[in-house]
Design an enzyme around this catalytic site. Structure first.
Site, mmCIF file in Angstrom:
data_model
loop_
_atom_site.group_PDB
_atom_site.id
_atom_site.type_symbol
_atom_site.label_atom_id
_atom_site.label_comp_id
_atom_site.label_asym_id
_atom_site.label_seq_id
_atom_site.Cartn_x
_atom_site.Cartn_y
_atom_site.Cartn_z
ATOM 1 N N HIS A 1 5.069 -0.461 5.723
ATOM 2 C CA HIS A 1 4.019 0.003 4.748
ATOM 3 C C HIS A 1 3.330 1.123 5.484
ATOM 4 O O HIS A 1 2.983 2.100 5.274
ATOM 5 C CB HIS A 1 3.010 -1.177 4.319
ATOM 6 C CG HIS A 1 2.024 -0.947 3.420
ATOM 7 N ND1 HIS A 1 1.186 -1.962 2.866
ATOM 8 C CD2 HIS A 1 1.527 0.625 2.969
ATOM 9 C CE1 HIS A 1 0.459 -1.009 1.821
ATOM 10 N NE2 HIS A 1 0.571 0.271 2.108
ATOM 11 N N GLU B 1 0.122 7.433 3.655
ATOM 12 C CA GLU B 1 -0.090 6.637 4.848
ATOM 13 C C GLU B 1 -0.566 7.622 5.876
ATOM 14 O O GLU B 1 -1.681 7.237 6.798
ATOM 15 C CB GLU B 1 1.149 5.916 5.223
ATOM 16 C CG GLU B 1 1.425 4.787 4.470
ATOM 17 C CD GLU B 1 0.472 3.738 4.466
ATOM 18 O OE1 GLU B 1 -0.402 3.350 5.556
ATOM 19 O OE2 GLU B 1 0.064 3.312 3.323
ATOM 20 N N HIS C 1 -4.489 6.840 6.876
ATOM 21 C CA HIS C 1 -4.600 6.071 8.194
ATOM 22 C C HIS C 1 -4.462 7.039 9.375
ATOM 23 O O HIS C 1 -5.227 6.830 10.475
ATOM 24 C CB HIS C 1 -4.001 4.826 8.100
ATOM 25 C CG HIS C 1 -4.123 4.292 7.028
ATOM 26 N ND1 HIS C 1 -5.302 3.164 7.019
ATOM 27 C CD2 HIS C 1 -3.576 3.891 5.830
ATOM 28 C CE1 HIS C 1 -5.210 2.457 5.697
ATOM 29 N NE2 HIS C 1 -4.245 2.715 4.780
#
Ligand SMILES: *[C@@H]1O[C@H](CO)[C@@H](O)[C@H](O)[C@H]1NC(C)=O
Ligand SMILES: *[C@@H]1O[C@H](CO)[C@@H](O)[C@H](O)[C@H]1NC(C)=O
Length: 270
Positions: free
Chosen positions: A84, A144, A148
């Protein structure tokens, strides 16, 4: 919202200048990780000791390597969990997102290809899968990174000396893949006699105990209803995300999110 903005501002300021060993402020473009202390503390610990945030992961010092077990629809190999992401949080379970929209890249595939990071890219094409109902794999990678990846203080623009476009993301994806390869959740469970089944049920504590026994550390697990669906492995980081050392630790108690019993670890092929 305010703490998030403050954290992002601190990150940008920290990136502007680099303290040299001689006490002179150097242009940040001269930053070299060789100037980092050889005895850096672990992230989230002694957080005021190292002030150069290219050397010390300051804002998101608790790092979660998150993995999916997607069965509806199934994604990735039937005998592997999939990636993930790698989420930095503020050492307390809270985290900031989307820290630097100017680095929201439009093609991770092109960036990795142009950087000759072809083995990272081909590994991602197998093991870093989006739910096709949510979008393409490329869209998950872009999300992602933007959400992040841009929060790592040690990947801030002024910590990067390379002129390769998207080199920060190249480092990020390479590190995520490398860390994931050491966290074979499928094999950890299999080694404790736990394999996917449409009929067997588990308790949350038995799954966590098995994962602890196999890996040495307790992760956090999440369920979709009563189906096991996600796992998070916890780390601090000593040094930069580029080349620092991941230090595993146990997920805080209470961070799992599954029913206490009746959990199914469903096969991917049904
Ligand atoms: C934090 O600093 C103290 C005092 O300098 C030192 O004894 C300790 O080992 C440090 N802890 C970490 C995790 O670096
Ligand atoms: C990628 O490989 C090509 C061919 O060897 C080379 O010309 C290019 O400089 C490399 N790019 C990077 C970013 O290393």
């Amino acid at each position: 919202m305010l703490p998030i903005l403050a954290a992002c501002a601190a990150l940008l300021l920290a990136g502007l200048v680099t303290a040299s060993p001689f006490g002179v402020l150097e242009p940040a473009s001269l930053f070299s990780r060789a100037l980092c202390s050889s005895s850096l503390p672990a992230s989230c610990q002694n957080t005021t000791q190292e002030t150069n945030l290219c050397c010390f992961e300051a804002l998101g010092g608790s790092i979660l390597q998150t993995q999916f077990w997607d069965t509806k629809p199934a994604t990735g190999p039937t005998n592997s969990w999939t990636i993930h992401g790698l989420w930095p949080d503020h050492c307390d379970g809270s985290y900031s997102e989307d820290c630097d929209p100017s680095r929201d890249y439009s093609s991770i595939t092109d960036i990795l290809t142009d950087a000759n990071a072809t083995s990272t890219l081909s590994y991602m094409q197998t093991y870093w899968k989006n739910d096709p109902n949510d979008g393409s794999d490329e869209e998950l990678w872009e999300h992602e990174w933007a959400t992040h990846g841009t929060f790592y203080s040690t990947l801030a623009p002024d910590c990067i000396t390379s002129s390769v476009y998207g080199q920060d993301a190249v480092y990020f994806f390479g590190r995520v893949v490398g860390l994931f390869q050491t966290l074979n959740t499928y094999q950890f469970l299999e080694s404790q006699g736990i394999t996917p089944s449409s009929s067997t049920t588990h308790t949350q504590s038995s799954l966590l105990s098995a994962l602890q026994a196999a890996s040495g550390y307790t992760p956090a697990i999440s369920c979709s209803g009563s189906d096991l669906s996600q796992i998070s492995w916890y780390f601090n980081l000593q040094g930069s995300l580029i080349d620092g050392t991941f230090l595993p630790y146990n997920a805080p108690s209470g961070s799992s999110d599954c029913p206490s019993s009746g959990i199914k670890y469903l096969p991917k092929n049904e």
